[in-house]
Design a protein around this motif. Structure first.
Motif, short mmCIF file in Angstrom:
data_model
loop_
_atom_site.label_atom_id
_atom_site.label_comp_id
_atom_site.label_asym_id
_atom_site.label_seq_id
_atom_site.Cartn_x
_atom_site.Cartn_y
_atom_site.Cartn_z
N GLU A 113 0.82 -1.20 0.00
CA GLU A 113 0.00 0.00 0.00
C GLU A 113 0.86 1.26 0.00
OE1 GLU A 113 -3.32 0.67 -0.28
OE2 GLU A 113 -3.36 -1.43 -0.88
N LYS A 114 2.02 1.19 0.66
CA LYS A 114 2.92 2.35 0.70
C LYS A 114 3.66 2.52 -0.63
CE LYS A 114 3.70 2.09 5.63
NZ LYS A 114 4.66 1.75 6.67
N GLY A 115 3.56 1.56 -1.49
CA GLY A 115 4.18 1.68 -2.80
C GLY A 115 5.43 0.84 -2.96
N GLY A 116 5.81 0.08 -1.97
CA GLY A 116 6.97 -0.80 -2.09
C GLY A 116 8.24 -0.04 -2.43
N GLN A 117 8.77 0.72 -1.49
CA GLN A 117 9.85 1.65 -1.77
C GLN A 117 11.23 1.05 -1.55
OE1 GLN A 117 8.82 4.68 0.96
NE2 GLN A 117 7.13 5.43 -0.26
N GLU A 118 11.38 -0.24 -1.66
CA GLU A 118 12.66 -0.89 -1.40
C GLU A 118 13.74 -0.44 -2.38
OE1 GLU A 118 14.43 -5.39 -1.37
OE2 GLU A 118 12.34 -5.08 -0.86
N GLY A 119 13.41 -0.27 -3.63
CA GLY A 119 14.39 0.13 -4.63
C GLY A 119 14.99 1.50 -4.35
N GLU A 120 14.20 2.45 -3.85
CA GLU A 120 14.70 3.77 -3.54
C GLU A 120 15.75 3.71 -2.44
OE1 GLU A 120 11.41 6.29 -2.68
OE2 GLU A 120 10.40 5.79 -4.54
N PHE A 121 15.53 2.86 -1.45
CA PHE A 121 16.49 2.76 -0.37
C PHE A 121 17.80 2.15 -0.85
CE2 PHE A 121 12.52 2.64 2.31
CZ PHE A 121 12.69 3.94 2.77
N GLU A 122 17.74 1.22 -1.80
CA GLU A 122 18.96 0.64 -2.34
C GLU A 122 19.77 1.69 -3.09
OE1 GLU A 122 18.20 -2.86 -4.60
OE2 GLU A 122 17.29 -3.90 -2.92
N GLU A 123 19.11 2.59 -3.83
CA GLU A 123 19.81 3.65 -4.53
C GLU A 123 20.46 4.60 -3.54
OE1 GLU A 123 16.99 5.52 -7.09
OE2 GLU A 123 16.67 3.71 -8.27
N LEU A 124 19.77 4.90 -2.45
CA LEU A 124 20.33 5.77 -1.42
C LEU A 124 21.54 5.11 -0.76
CD1 LEU A 124 20.05 8.36 0.27
CD2 LEU A 124 18.55 7.08 1.79
N GLU A 125 21.44 3.82 -0.51
CA GLU A 125 22.57 3.09 0.07
C GLU A 125 23.78 3.13 -0.86
OE1 GLU A 125 23.64 -1.34 1.85
OE2 GLU A 125 21.83 -1.05 0.65
N ASP A 126 23.56 2.95 -2.17
CA ASP A 126 24.66 3.02 -3.13
C ASP A 126 25.31 4.40 -3.12
OD1 ASP A 126 24.23 0.44 -3.86
OD2 ASP A 126 23.22 0.91 -5.75
N LEU A 127 24.48 5.44 -3.05
CA LEU A 127 25.01 6.79 -3.04
C LEU A 127 25.86 7.03 -1.78
CD1 LEU A 127 25.07 9.60 -4.32
CD2 LEU A 127 23.02 10.13 -3.00
N ILE A 128 25.39 6.58 -0.64
CA ILE A 128 26.13 6.75 0.61
C ILE A 128 27.45 6.00 0.55
CG2 ILE A 128 26.12 6.19 3.07
CD1 ILE A 128 23.07 6.79 3.00
N VAL A 129 27.43 4.79 0.02
CA VAL A 129 28.66 4.00 -0.09
C VAL A 129 29.65 4.70 -1.01
CG1 VAL A 129 29.61 1.84 -0.99
CG2 VAL A 129 27.59 1.80 0.47
N LYS A 130 29.17 5.23 -2.15
CA LYS A 130 30.07 5.94 -3.07
C LYS A 130 30.71 7.15 -2.38
CE LYS A 130 29.04 4.99 -7.78
NZ LYS A 130 28.63 5.45 -9.08
#
Length: 178
Positions: A113-130
């Motif tokens: 119902e919230k839209g399944g935002q798992e992919g957005e968090f993975e992109e944020l994690e990649d950005l933080i790691v970079k």
């Protein structure tokens, strides 16, 4: 003959919640409820009606429910199946499974119902790691560290929730460049 028509498990979970909520149901009850929901659109497109009416066969729905149970989204219990005989008596013949949504299934529906935002968090994690790699690792080793991160942590199969190797990776990065 097995039918190749498949029903997405997310759609089936939503249908179960709309029809029964948290109450118990059987494969027969679910199949009948879906068929009843399909009948109003039968006059619009006959080929769609025949397509979906074949898909909600009790056996196929039963297989889908078994799959959802194996995924942890449903609870089930075995009860004696009541049958009315030709003479009119009610007796027990075999067993049937009564299903209901588990807490994991309800949480997953909330997630959908919230839209399944798992992919957005993975992109944020990649950005933080970079960013961390750029700040802490010398320029000539950045590609090596990024490749190590992608191969050992990003695309790693298996259970990542309590990964000790991920913590060890960051401890090595911080320890080496402090």
């Amino acid at each position: 003959m097995m039918n190749s028509i498949t029903l997405d498990f997310r759609t089936l979970l939503k249908i179960i919640y709309l029809c029964f909520g948290t109450r118990e149901f059987t494969a027969r009850e679910l199949s009948d409820a879906i068929k009843k929901g399909i009948k109003p659109i039968a006059h619009l497109r006959l080929e769609l009606f025949t397509f979906y009416s074949r898909r909600v066969d009790r056996k196929l729905i039963s297989n889908d429910l078994r799959r959802l149970y194996a995924m942890g989204f449903l609870k089930k219990r075995r009860v004696k199946r009541k049958v009315r005989t030709k003479s009119g008596k009610i007796c027990y013949r075999g067993y049937e499974y009564r299903y209901s949504l588990s807490s994991q299934g309800l949480k997953y529906l909330g997630y959908l119902e919230k839209g399944g935002q798992e992919g957005e968090f993975e992109e944020l994690e990649d950005l933080i790691v970079k960013i961390m790699i750029e700040k802490m690792v010398p320029e000539e080793y950045r590609d090596i560290w990024w490749g190590l991160y992608k191969t050992h942590f990003k695309e790693r199969k298996g259970f990542r929730r309590f990964s000790t190797s991920r913590m060890a990776f960051w401890e090595r990065v911080v320890e080496k460049y402090q």
